[in-house]
Design an enzyme around this catalytic site. Structure first.
Site, PDB file in Angstrom:
ATOM      1  N   MET A 106      27.385  28.979  56.860  1.00 45.03           N
ATOM      2  CA  MET A 106      26.588  27.823  56.986  1.00 45.03           C
ATOM      3  C   MET A 106      27.419  26.596  57.611  1.00 45.03           C
ATOM      4  O   MET A 106      26.836  25.256  57.259  1.00 45.03           O
ATOM      5  CB  MET A 106      25.644  27.478  55.934  1.00 45.03           C
ATOM      6  CG  MET A 106      24.574  28.828  55.611  1.00 45.03           C
ATOM      7  SD  MET A 106      23.065  28.287  54.940  1.00 45.03           S
ATOM      8  CE  MET A 106      23.684  27.564  53.198  1.00 45.03           C
ATOM      9  N   HIS A 114      35.506  25.273  54.022  1.00 47.65           N
ATOM     10  CA  HIS A 114      36.580  25.034  53.154  1.00 47.65           C
ATOM     11  C   HIS A 114      37.518  26.199  53.373  1.00 47.65           C
ATOM     12  O   HIS A 114      37.470  27.320  54.145  1.00 47.65           O
ATOM     13  CB  HIS A 114      36.259  24.527  52.056  1.00 47.65           C
ATOM     14  CG  HIS A 114      35.183  25.781  51.169  1.00 47.65           C
ATOM     15  ND1 HIS A 114      35.438  26.974  50.882  1.00 47.65           N
ATOM     16  CD2 HIS A 114      33.928  25.497  51.078  1.00 47.65           C
ATOM     17  CE1 HIS A 114      34.604  27.694  50.597  1.00 47.65           C
ATOM     18  NE2 HIS A 114      33.465  26.791  50.511  1.00 47.65           N
ATOM     19  N   HIS A 119      36.314  30.021  53.273  1.00 45.92           N
ATOM     20  CA  HIS A 119      35.702  30.378  54.397  1.00 45.92           C
ATOM     21  C   HIS A 119      37.039  30.881  55.351  1.00 45.92           C
ATOM     22  O   HIS A 119      36.916  32.219  55.957  1.00 45.92           O
ATOM     23  CB  HIS A 119      34.978  29.342  55.320  1.00 45.92           C
ATOM     24  CG  HIS A 119      33.523  28.891  54.528  1.00 45.92           C
ATOM     25  ND1 HIS A 119      33.613  27.787  54.067  1.00 45.92           N
ATOM     26  CD2 HIS A 119      32.629  29.626  54.424  1.00 45.92           C
ATOM     27  CE1 HIS A 119      32.275  27.479  53.525  1.00 45.92           C
ATOM     28  NE2 HIS A 119      31.623  28.808  53.941  1.00 45.92           N
ATOM     29  N   GLY A 152      32.013  36.605  51.177  1.00 44.42           N
ATOM     30  CA  GLY A 152      32.533  35.990  50.109  1.00 44.42           C
ATOM     31  C   GLY A 152      32.125  36.571  48.719  1.00 44.42           C
ATOM     32  O   GLY A 152      30.909  36.793  48.841  1.00 44.42           O
ATOM     33  N   LYS A 169      32.239  35.218  45.993  1.00 46.38           N
ATOM     34  CA  LYS A 169      31.572  34.307  45.192  1.00 46.38           C
ATOM     35  C   LYS A 169      30.233  34.566  45.127  1.00 46.38           C
ATOM     36  O   LYS A 169      29.601  34.364  43.871  1.00 46.38           O
ATOM     37  CB  LYS A 169      31.861  33.026  45.562  1.00 46.38           C
ATOM     38  CG  LYS A 169      31.629  31.902  44.543  1.00 46.38           C
ATOM     39  CD  LYS A 169      31.775  30.478  45.099  1.00 46.38           C
ATOM     40  CE  LYS A 169      30.887  30.119  46.176  1.00 46.38           C
ATOM     41  NZ  LYS A 169      29.778  29.817  45.955  1.00 46.38           N
ATOM     42  N   ASP A 170      29.506  34.774  46.247  1.00 42.08           N
ATOM     43  CA  ASP A 170      28.010  34.957  46.199  1.00 42.08           C
ATOM     44  C   ASP A 170      28.011  36.599  46.038  1.00 42.08           C
ATOM     45  O   ASP A 170      27.416  37.223  46.756  1.00 42.08           O
ATOM     46  CB  ASP A 170      27.744  34.556  47.369  1.00 42.08           C
ATOM     47  CG  ASP A 170      27.598  33.017  47.835  1.00 42.08           C
ATOM     48  OD1 ASP A 170      27.211  32.551  47.164  1.00 42.08           O
ATOM     49  OD2 ASP A 170      28.408  32.562  48.755  1.00 42.08           O
ATOM     50  N   VAL A 182      38.255  32.196  46.250  1.00 42.42           N
ATOM     51  CA  VAL A 182      39.361  31.583  46.285  1.00 42.42           C
ATOM     52  C   VAL A 182      38.837  30.216  45.497  1.00 42.42           C
ATOM     53  O   VAL A 182      37.719  29.609  45.465  1.00 42.42           O
ATOM     54  CB  VAL A 182      39.346  30.886  47.872  1.00 42.42           C
ATOM     55  CG1 VAL A 182      40.694  29.956  48.141  1.00 42.42           C
ATOM     56  CG2 VAL A 182      39.727  31.962  48.823  1.00 42.42           C
ATOM     57  N   LEU A 238      35.821  27.681  45.185  1.00 39.58           N
ATOM     58  CA  LEU A 238      35.669  26.735  46.273  1.00 39.58           C
ATOM     59  C   LEU A 238      34.215  27.046  46.676  1.00 39.58           C
ATOM     60  O   LEU A 238      33.660  28.033  46.908  1.00 39.58           O
ATOM     61  CB  LEU A 238      36.418  26.919  47.359  1.00 39.58           C
ATOM     62  CG  LEU A 238      38.136  26.731  47.002  1.00 39.58           C
ATOM     63  CD1 LEU A 238      38.797  26.563  48.404  1.00 39.58           C
ATOM     64  CD2 LEU A 238      38.304  25.441  46.184  1.00 39.58           C
ATOM     65  N   ARG A 291      29.193  23.318  47.843  1.00 34.35           N
ATOM     66  CA  ARG A 291      28.234  22.322  47.041  1.00 34.35           C
ATOM     67  C   ARG A 291      29.239  21.685  46.327  1.00 34.35           C
ATOM     68  O   ARG A 291      28.589  20.805  45.497  1.00 34.35           O
ATOM     69  CB  ARG A 291      27.115  23.227  46.456  1.00 34.35           C
ATOM     70  CG  ARG A 291      26.131  23.529  47.570  1.00 34.35           C
ATOM     71  CD  ARG A 291      24.772  24.398  46.924  1.00 34.35           C
ATOM     72  NE  ARG A 291      23.694  24.444  47.938  1.00 34.35           N
ATOM     73  CZ  ARG A 291      23.256  25.433  48.481  1.00 34.35           C
ATOM     74  NH1 ARG A 291      24.088  26.606  48.233  1.00 34.35           N
ATOM     75  NH2 ARG A 291      22.185  25.465  49.174  1.00 34.35           N
TER      76      ARG A 291
HETATM   77  O1  PAF Z   1      26.662  32.534  52.418  1.00 38.61           O
HETATM   78  C1  PAF Z   1      26.302  31.939  53.095  1.00 38.61           C
HETATM   79  O2  PAF Z   1      26.733  30.755  53.556  1.00 38.61           O
HETATM   80  C2  PAF Z   1      24.868  32.166  53.806  1.00 38.61           C
HETATM   81  O3  PAF Z   1      24.170  32.560  52.817  1.00 38.61           O
HETATM   82  C3  PAF Z   1      25.045  33.168  54.958  1.00 38.61           C
HETATM   83  C4  PAF Z   1      25.444  34.369  54.504  1.00 38.61           C
HETATM   84  C5  PAF Z   1      25.843  32.706  56.182  1.00 38.61           C
HETATM   85  C6  PAF Z   1      23.466  33.367  55.368  1.00 38.61           C
HETATM   86  O4  PAF Z   1      23.118  32.281  55.828  1.00 38.61           O
END
Ligand code: PAF
Length: 297
Positions: free
Chosen positions: A30, A34, A37, A148, A150-151, A177, A185, A188
């Site tokens: 999105m 950083h 990514h 990632g 992290k999610d 990371v 990281l 937000r």
């Molecule tokens: O993890 C994210 O930044 C978002 O949820 C994603 C996977 C790009 C979907 O919008």
């Protein structure tokens, strides 16, 4: 050279000559990039010839009252960062192109898992993630896609999506990371005040301490097959410690690594601690995988 493409039609045209002969990787983002990514991009380059990074602040994954409008949009800075790590294509579509009708009547629902953990406070979030990721997969048709760790819950839902919708895409998980002080990281993190930023690494510290306790405590190992109350009391202690440090814990749970609940009839050994906690305006996520050695009698 890094080329920015802003429509679905032109991305499809651009990728056509690469298909079949070169491996294409997708890194969905999105924006507001950083080093976390950029680590996804570096991993993507190891697995593909062509790397596409999508930058799209996806409205369908934000709930009412969440930070859709204020989410930082920093395309110029993002473009420079992506060029510095050798990304081939940036895909930055408009909301109108991605969603001719908004909200779209077509949905991609992930079922039970999307109402648990983060889904308890963000009940529509993962439906929006599933939808946009499905669309990106259809548009880019990558061979591999990098997300990632992290999610953690998002990653589990995407793996489920790939399985259930038969996408022929390899999903690669990139390790978290962290800043030098241990904070994971995240875009937000910039919502944190200077004082909150000093407190923020405490979340990771307590998660790590809990992980250590899970691997070290013999009595848990012995009890885990029949008695999950010891585990729960360790979790409760961690929640109290994190709250006392100034957070408001949204959830802290120990699950199997596929995010299923730990069963008290089986000896589950590959576990993950998953947490989300508010610190001021920022909702921070963290997780840690842990292998609990249960003595096999
Ligand atoms: O993890 C994210 O930044 C978002 O949820 C994603 C996977 C790009 C979907 O919008």
């Amino acid at each position: 050279m890094t080329t920015t493409i802003t429509t679905i039609a032109s991305l499809r045209d651009t990728l056509k000559p690469h298909r079949g002969t070169q491996r294409i990787a997708l890194v969905p983002t999105m924006g507001n990039l950083h080093d976390g990514h950029l680590s996804l991009v570096k991993l993507a380059k190891q697995h593909a010839d062509i790397v596409v990074v999508s930058i799209f602040v996806n409205p369908t994954q934000f709930g009412v009252g969440e930070d859709l409008d204020s989410y930082p949009r920093t395309l110029d800075a993002d473009t420079q960062k992506l060029a510095s790590v050798g990304v081939d294509y940036i895909f930055a579509p408009s909301v109108d192109d991605m969603y001719p009708v908004l909200p779209p009547p077509t949905q991609v629902l992930a079922g039970e898992i999307s109402s648990q953990l983060c889904g308890q406070t963000r009940p529509t979030h993962f439906d929006g993630v599933g939808l946009v990721v499905s669309k990106l997969f259809n548009i880019v048709q990558p061979n591999v896609a990098v997300f990632g760790q992290k999610d953690y819950q998002q990653l589990a839902i995407i793996r489920q999506l790939v399985r259930d919708l038969s996408y022929d895409i390899e999903i690669i998980a990139a390790p978290i990371v962290r800043a030098d002080d241990g904070l994971a990281l995240s875009s937000r993190n910039q919502y944190l005040s200077a004082d909150e930023r000093k407190i923020a690494p405490v979340l990771h510290q307590y998660v790590s301490q809990l992980a250590d306790k899970l691997t070290q405590a013999e009595h848990i190992n012995e009890a885990s097959a029949t008695d999950l109350s010891i585990l729960q009391s360790l979790i409760d202690d961690s929640i109290t410690q994190i709250n006392d440090a100034g957070f408001k814990v949204d959830y802290l749970e120990v699950r199997r690594q596929d995010l299923q609940n730990i069963s008290n009839t089986k000896q589950d050994t590959a576990l993950v601690i998953v947490t989300a906690a508010w610190l001021g305006k920022a909702r921070l996520l963290d997780n840690q995988q842990v292998i609990v050695k249960i003595p096999m009698s």
